[in-house]
Motif scaffolding. Structure first.
Motif, PDB file in Angstrom:
ATOM      1  N   THR A  42      43.218  38.545  43.777  1.00 31.68           N
ATOM      2  CA  THR A  42      43.519  37.444  42.868  1.00 31.68           C
ATOM      3  C   THR A  42      42.754  37.621  41.564  1.00 31.68           C
ATOM      4  O   THR A  42      41.545  37.854  41.579  1.00 31.68           O
ATOM      5  N   ARG A  43      43.435  37.527  40.448  1.00 32.90           N
ATOM      6  CA  ARG A  43      42.758  37.514  39.144  1.00 32.90           C
ATOM      7  C   ARG A  43      42.370  36.073  38.867  1.00 32.90           C
ATOM      8  O   ARG A  43      43.219  35.204  38.745  1.00 32.90           O
ATOM      9  N   TRP A  99      35.237  41.806  41.211  1.00 31.17           N
ATOM     10  CA  TRP A  99      35.111  42.892  40.254  1.00 31.17           C
ATOM     11  C   TRP A  99      35.252  42.287  38.874  1.00 31.17           C
ATOM     12  O   TRP A  99      36.158  41.496  38.616  1.00 31.17           O
ATOM     13  N   THR A 100      34.345  42.640  37.961  1.00 35.73           N
ATOM     14  CA  THR A 100      34.454  42.199  36.575  1.00 35.73           C
ATOM     15  C   THR A 100      34.705  43.434  35.727  1.00 35.73           C
ATOM     16  O   THR A 100      34.040  44.450  35.899  1.00 35.73           O
ATOM     17  N   TYR A 101      35.677  43.338  34.850  1.00 39.94           N
ATOM     18  CA  TYR A 101      35.978  44.488  34.004  1.00 39.94           C
ATOM     19  C   TYR A 101      36.596  44.024  32.688  1.00 39.94           C
ATOM     20  O   TYR A 101      37.047  42.893  32.554  1.00 39.94           O
ATOM     21  N   THR A 108      37.611  40.302  32.695  1.00 42.34           N
ATOM     22  CA  THR A 108      38.531  39.830  33.721  1.00 42.34           C
ATOM     23  C   THR A 108      37.755  39.806  35.027  1.00 42.34           C
ATOM     24  O   THR A 108      36.981  40.725  35.317  1.00 42.34           O
ATOM     25  N   ILE A 109      37.947  38.757  35.819  1.00 40.18           N
ATOM     26  CA  ILE A 109      37.299  38.632  37.114  1.00 40.18           C
ATOM     27  C   ILE A 109      38.399  38.665  38.172  1.00 40.18           C
ATOM     28  O   ILE A 109      39.330  37.869  38.128  1.00 40.18           O
ATOM     29  N   GLN A 110      38.275  39.598  39.119  1.00 39.99           N
ATOM     30  CA  GLN A 110      39.286  39.759  40.166  1.00 39.99           C
ATOM     31  C   GLN A 110      38.606  39.849  41.522  1.00 39.99           C
ATOM     32  O   GLN A 110      37.591  40.523  41.679  1.00 39.99           O
ATOM     33  N   ALA A 111      39.170  39.168  42.516  1.00 40.22           N
ATOM     34  CA  ALA A 111      38.622  39.188  43.874  1.00 40.22           C
ATOM     35  C   ALA A 111      38.870  40.549  44.520  1.00 40.22           C
ATOM     36  O   ALA A 111      39.987  41.050  44.498  1.00 40.22           O
ATOM     37  N   LEU A 112      37.818  41.153  45.073  1.00 38.52           N
ATOM     38  CA  LEU A 112      37.934  42.399  45.824  1.00 38.52           C
ATOM     39  C   LEU A 112      38.095  42.125  47.314  1.00 38.52           C
ATOM     40  O   LEU A 112      38.485  43.001  48.069  1.00 38.52           O
TER      41      LEU A 112
END
Length: 156
Positions: free
Chosen positions: A17-18, A38-40, A88-92
């Motif tokens: 999920t973003r 994850w932050t990118y 951007t923050i996305q669930a790993l």
């Protein structure tokens, strides 16, 4: 701190999920209870996958939080637009967290003890991160001692 807790809302994100996109307004603080994110940025998304040490630096996990920029925004007497996310923050993995919406943060900080509330919030989450890192370091040392002891026993 009890008053602040009234505004925290539990959230759950499934893997991939973003949660926040680079370039979007930051309208919430995110406090990670369980899981990995994850932050990118668009500038490092290609390099992160090939550089594992850099990838670890761009992760949020238990005890971490995102959205610290909102504290300065909320303390401003005449806030303009919400701060813009540079990442951007996305669930790993599956993620359990609390969110504090920007307007709720502003309301809490508008009370008499706004600086103390902000400092308490920051220090609480930094202390949780310190404890988590310390436990991980202790587990690593214990693992090395056990491995060393196992090697010592097999040599004899």
């Amino acid at each position: 701190m009890g008053y602040l807790c009234e505004f925290l809302k539990p959230v759950f994100f499934i893997e991939r999920t973003r949660i926040i996109r680079e370039g979007d307004p930051i309208d919430e603080m995110l406090f990670v209870l369980k899981g990995n994110l994850w932050t990118y940025t668009s500038r490092n998304v290609a390099t992160t996958s090939s550089n594992s040490s850099r990838c670890r630096e761009n992760r949020l996990k238990d005890g971490d939080f995102f959205g610290e920029e909102l504290i300065a925004w909320a303390q401003n007497e005449h806030p303009s637009n919400l701060p813009i996310s540079a990442r951007t923050i996305q669930a790993l993995s599956e993620v359990e967290a609390f969110v504090l919406m920007a307007d709720d943060l502003k309301h809490v900080l508008s009370l008499r003890h706004c600086d103390r509330a902000a400092l308490l919030l920051q220090s609480h989450w930094r202390f949780r991160k310190f404890l988590r890192d310390r436990r991980a370091k202790q587990k690593s040392i214990l693992r090395r001692v056990r491995n060393w002891a196992a090697e010592l026993l097999t040599v004899e």
